[in-house]
Design an enzyme around this catalytic site. Structure first.
Site, PDB file in Angstrom:
ATOM      1  N   LEU A  41     -36.357  42.261  23.581  1.00 31.04           N
ATOM      2  CA  LEU A  41     -35.348  41.361  24.120  1.00 31.04           C
ATOM      3  C   LEU A  41     -35.495  41.417  25.634  1.00 31.04           C
ATOM      4  O   LEU A  41     -35.615  42.508  26.196  1.00 31.04           O
ATOM      5  CB  LEU A  41     -33.930  41.819  23.746  1.00 31.04           C
ATOM      6  CG  LEU A  41     -33.361  41.390  22.407  1.00 31.04           C
ATOM      7  CD1 LEU A  41     -31.985  42.022  22.192  1.00 31.04           C
ATOM      8  CD2 LEU A  41     -33.264  39.883  22.297  1.00 31.04           C
ATOM      9  N   ASP A  42     -35.482  40.274  26.276  1.00 34.01           N
ATOM     10  CA  ASP A  42     -35.562  40.250  27.732  1.00 34.01           C
ATOM     11  C   ASP A  42     -34.419  41.053  28.326  1.00 34.01           C
ATOM     12  O   ASP A  42     -33.360  41.208  27.712  1.00 34.01           O
ATOM     13  CB  ASP A  42     -35.474  38.809  28.248  1.00 34.01           C
ATOM     14  CG  ASP A  42     -36.657  37.966  27.822  1.00 34.01           C
ATOM     15  OD1 ASP A  42     -37.754  38.519  27.699  1.00 34.01           O
ATOM     16  OD2 ASP A  42     -36.457  36.762  27.620  1.00 34.01           O
ATOM     17  N   THR A  43     -34.595  41.498  29.540  1.00 40.29           N
ATOM     18  CA  THR A  43     -33.566  42.256  30.242  1.00 40.29           C
ATOM     19  C   THR A  43     -32.261  41.475  30.316  1.00 40.29           C
ATOM     20  O   THR A  43     -31.183  42.036  30.176  1.00 40.29           O
ATOM     21  CB  THR A  43     -34.052  42.624  31.661  1.00 40.29           C
ATOM     22  OG1 THR A  43     -35.286  43.336  31.540  1.00 40.29           O
ATOM     23  CG2 THR A  43     -33.050  43.485  32.392  1.00 40.29           C
TER      24      THR A  43
END
Length: 184
Positions: A41-43
């Site tokens: 998951l992206d930051t």
């Protein structure tokens, strides 16, 4: 016996155990040796992350060839109509690939949703709305790129489901053992 954990990854947390400067990582929330994220998951995305020590399961979740369904709640800028939803459902032409068809529908704000820290940007003249998207891929920033391509930039992105696992009331930063080690 393989271990599988589901974590509600908070906004701003790097999806890795190795530190990079002073940014929080998975090690700040999960202190279980030997488990690794199955997918990313992206930051700036939140929500369900599956961690496991089972390499076969990790591949089944993360590898796009297996097309494991992932569900997202997406807060977008504007109010998408049926035309935009139809494009999402048919597959979106992006510069480097065409997405597979998605399940897409407008929803109310998900019940029991936690506040994000920091909150999303709000513009008085532009309303926001929520979508539910279900995809069977998971390429880099795919959901954000899909909503932007149909004219509705993503403001907040929460993954609530991966295969048979769901957040189901799990608070941000909290984790629990998954009830299934191998999805059906």
């Amino acid at each position: 016996m393989p271990r599988t954990i589901i974590l509600n990854k908070p906004f701003g947390v790097l999806c890795q155990f190795t530190s990079e400067g002073d940014r929080p990582t998975l090690k700040d929330f999960v202190r279980v040796p030997g488990v690794y994220p199955a997918g990313r998951l992206d930051t700036d995305s939140e929500g369900l992350l599956v961690l496991t020590d089972d390499g076969r399961l990790q591949t089944r979740i993360a590898d796009p060839r297996h097309k494991m369904e992932k569900g997202y709640w997406v807060q977008v800028e504007g109010e998408p109509g049926e035309a935009a939803l139809k494009v999402l459902r048919a597959g979106v032409e992006l510069p480097d690939f065409e997405t597979l068809p998605a399940e897409a529908r407008r929803i109310d704000e998900p019940p029991g949703l936690w506040e994000r820290d920091p909150p999303i940007r709000v513009r008085k003249a532009i309303p926001t709305s929520w979508l539910e998207l279900r995809i069977r891929e998971g390429k880099n920033r795919q959901v954000r790129r899909m909503t932007a391509a149909v004219g509705f930039p993503t403001l907040r992105l929460i993954r609530y489901q991966v295969g048979p696992w769901e957040l189901a009331g799990l608070a941000p930063g909290k984790w629990r053992e998954a009830s299934l080690s191998t999805p059906v």
